[in-house]
Design a protein around this motif. Sequence first.
Motif, mmCIF file in Angstrom:
data_model
loop_
_atom_site.group_PDB
_atom_site.id
_atom_site.type_symbol
_atom_site.label_atom_id
_atom_site.label_comp_id
_atom_site.label_asym_id
_atom_site.label_seq_id
_atom_site.Cartn_x
_atom_site.Cartn_y
_atom_site.Cartn_z
ATOM 1 N N GLU A 172 0.835 -1.196 0.000
ATOM 2 C CA GLU A 172 0.000 0.000 0.000
ATOM 3 C C GLU A 172 0.871 1.249 0.000
ATOM 4 O OE1 GLU A 172 -3.974 0.714 2.222
ATOM 5 O OE2 GLU A 172 -2.444 1.813 3.329
ATOM 6 N N ILE A 175 1.892 1.991 -3.486
ATOM 7 C CA ILE A 175 0.866 2.671 -4.295
ATOM 8 C C ILE A 175 0.830 4.154 -3.917
ATOM 9 C CG2 ILE A 175 -1.575 2.749 -4.920
ATOM 10 C CD1 ILE A 175 -1.797 -0.173 -4.098
ATOM 11 N N GLY A 186 -2.347 15.968 -6.434
ATOM 12 C CA GLY A 186 -3.401 14.960 -6.514
ATOM 13 C C GLY A 186 -3.345 14.005 -5.327
ATOM 14 N N LEU A 190 -6.079 13.108 -1.822
ATOM 15 C CA LEU A 190 -6.583 11.811 -1.371
ATOM 16 C C LEU A 190 -6.165 11.536 0.075
ATOM 17 C CD1 LEU A 190 -6.216 9.461 -4.451
ATOM 18 C CD2 LEU A 190 -8.275 10.368 -3.402
ATOM 19 N N ARG B 102 -11.260 15.808 -9.596
ATOM 20 C CA ARG B 102 -10.848 16.364 -10.880
ATOM 21 C C ARG B 102 -10.357 15.222 -11.753
ATOM 22 N NH1 ARG B 102 -6.540 20.878 -9.089
ATOM 23 N NH2 ARG B 102 -5.476 18.980 -8.442
ATOM 24 N N ASP B 105 -6.692 14.452 -12.067
ATOM 25 C CA ASP B 105 -5.910 13.881 -10.972
ATOM 26 C C ASP B 105 -5.760 12.368 -11.052
ATOM 27 O OD1 ASP B 105 -5.074 16.122 -9.641
ATOM 28 O OD2 ASP B 105 -6.953 16.329 -8.554
ATOM 29 N N GLU B 114 -5.768 0.209 -8.236
ATOM 30 C CA GLU B 114 -4.965 0.855 -7.191
ATOM 31 C C GLU B 114 -5.505 2.240 -6.846
ATOM 32 O OE1 GLU B 114 -0.740 -1.418 -8.157
ATOM 33 O OE2 GLU B 114 -1.216 0.475 -9.121
ATOM 34 N N GLU B 117 -8.137 1.586 -4.499
ATOM 35 C CA GLU B 117 -7.579 1.237 -3.185
ATOM 36 C C GLU B 117 -7.151 2.488 -2.424
ATOM 37 O OE1 GLU B 117 -4.567 -1.704 -3.970
ATOM 38 O OE2 GLU B 117 -6.079 -3.145 -4.633
ATOM 39 N N LEU B 118 -6.605 3.461 -3.166
ATOM 40 C CA LEU B 118 -6.232 4.724 -2.503
ATOM 41 C C LEU B 118 -7.470 5.425 -1.954
ATOM 42 C CD1 LEU B 118 -3.547 6.127 -4.975
ATOM 43 C CD2 LEU B 118 -3.157 5.324 -2.649
ATOM 44 N N GLY B 119 -8.571 5.378 -2.726
ATOM 45 C CA GLY B 119 -9.826 5.963 -2.247
ATOM 46 C C GLY B 119 -10.321 5.234 -1.008
ATOM 47 N N ARG B 121 -8.571 3.589 1.075
ATOM 48 C CA ARG B 121 -7.654 3.888 2.174
ATOM 49 C C ARG B 121 -8.078 5.178 2.863
ATOM 50 N NH1 ARG B 121 -3.415 7.360 2.242
ATOM 51 N NH2 ARG B 121 -1.743 6.956 3.727
ATOM 52 N N LEU B 122 -8.425 6.188 2.061
ATOM 53 C CA LEU B 122 -8.910 7.446 2.643
ATOM 54 C C LEU B 122 -10.186 7.188 3.440
ATOM 55 C CD1 LEU B 122 -8.823 10.497 2.991
ATOM 56 C CD2 LEU B 122 -9.932 10.739 0.765
ATOM 57 N N VAL B 166 -13.213 6.997 -7.242
ATOM 58 C CA VAL B 166 -12.236 7.104 -6.152
ATOM 59 C C VAL B 166 -12.847 7.903 -5.007
ATOM 60 C CG1 VAL B 166 -10.027 8.117 -5.482
ATOM 61 C CG2 VAL B 166 -10.198 6.835 -7.612
#
Lengths: 307, 257
Positions: A172, A175, A186, A190, B102, B105, B114, B117-119, B121-122, B166
């Motif tokens: 992770e 990433i 960007g 997040l 946006r 981005d 991935e 996955e970042l979304g 994670r947030l 995301v």
Amino acid sequence: MTMPSLQTLLLGVFVGIGIGCVYALVALAFNLVLAACGVFNMTIGGVITAAVIGSYLLGTKEGWPVLLVAVLAVLFGGLIGAAAEFLAVRRVLALRPKDVAHDTMVTTLGLGMAMIALAAVLFGSETLPVDSYVSTSPIVVFDVPIRPIYVVMPVVVLVVVVAIELALRFTEFGIVTRAVIASNEGASLLGINVNRVVRWSFIVSGCIAGLGGFLIAPVMSASALVGEEVMLFGFAAIALGGFASFRGALVGGLIVGIVLGVLPAFLSEPSLRGPLVWLTLVIVLFIRPAGLFGKAGQFGAVGVREV
Amino acid sequence: MPDALQQASGDHGSSTVVDGGLRVRDMRAWYGQTQVLFDMDVEVHARELVGILGHNGSGKSTMLRVLSGLHRRADYEARLDGDDLAGLAPNVIARKGLVLVRGADVFDGVTVEEHLELGARLGRITGRDGWDIDRVYAEMPILFERRKRLGPELSGGQRQLLALAVAFVSNPRCMLLDEPTTGLDMQARSAVADVLQRFCEHGVPMLVVEQNPSWLAEVCSRAYLLELGRVVAEGEPLVVLGEQTAAEQEAQTMDAP
């Protein structure tokens, strides 16, 4: 100029791959930080000097175990990386977020030069040989006698490169790091703490440079100036391979190493090696200004993105 | 829709009800010495999709940049359901549940999966649940098809969709959208409108900056009209649009000899 035998040529290639791998490691240390935040981490030269002199003082003189010396070199590099981020980069980033590349090049170079000057004061102007960390009796491959150290270097570097690649690809944090590399802005949208990723890029960069210094120490001999030389060839490697590119660092390092390794076979005057490496660099940059794997506009990382 | 998904969406409705919305007061912002936003007041309630209209340079995108923490030369008050957001760093604002979407981005070197996955994670950091990656794949099958592709390999429409997805999997408390239909054809535009309206139903307030007035009129219940960094009208999108057109016609008549 004399035509060398095939054996001499092969030996040059093997030696070149060995040291080329270390230059690739140094180039990787540069590009990791460059990709993460557009900063040239010029403390790498200081870390390499410290690692080489440390290898001499602790390994050769004091006879400490090889692995312990290696681990200390890596840890010390990481420490300097963290210090570089804290002292020379974070404040500059906070003050002038737009012109990072130029300002931090000066601040990190200053820190690196301070380390080298300190090494010169403490260590003097001597050049002392560092004992090899593996046996010096040659292994014979295709009738070419190769010192085992030139086999160890590529193997260690390969392990490190694969480990970094796997970490970037499958964890992770990997990433997250790739998101930061693609766009600081960007990534922050997040919820990613970009500063933290940048700090880790400096620490890993320092660790890698420390390992590079340890690996190349027996080939280079210990002196206060050794780090600058290795760093400059590492720099040539990223210019060749492409700024901020991972693949570029590896290919560029190998090219620089092989040119340096093979040239002595053709040259009666060994001191011409350096200038010829730079000539190769100039030719490549004439044909591909962004380096072999760099994207146009990435030079100096100003164009990587608006940091 | 499979039972499991219906179940999931049912759960979602109750778990992410937002009482308050977003309230912005007296927003002023500068580029260098030049003031670009003047005393803007904007409010978005729960379950509301509010549009921001205005020409280029009217301050629409700057406003979103200020709200998300990207533009720091600003002085304002912003509360999301009582939480003070003004002056925080972008990653902290995102962790408080205000996300800026946006299409630009979408990251190079990061796959569709991935990104999601970042979304997610947030979403784990903010501690809110609701949408997950499976839900995204069920609602936007194109993203499932493209899940192993890298950002640059997607079309413009797919990028917009991915940026939205995301944000959805991060289960935000409020969404800011910067021109979500740029570069999209008619079909993709109505797809985006559809998915936005459905997500808004969950109670997530949304503020949409958009160049395309008719799309905005169709999607939003209310809109603000910006001119040179000021809010000059507020109300039903079509009414606000009428005022914009009237003002323009007036300007044109005045320009005429």
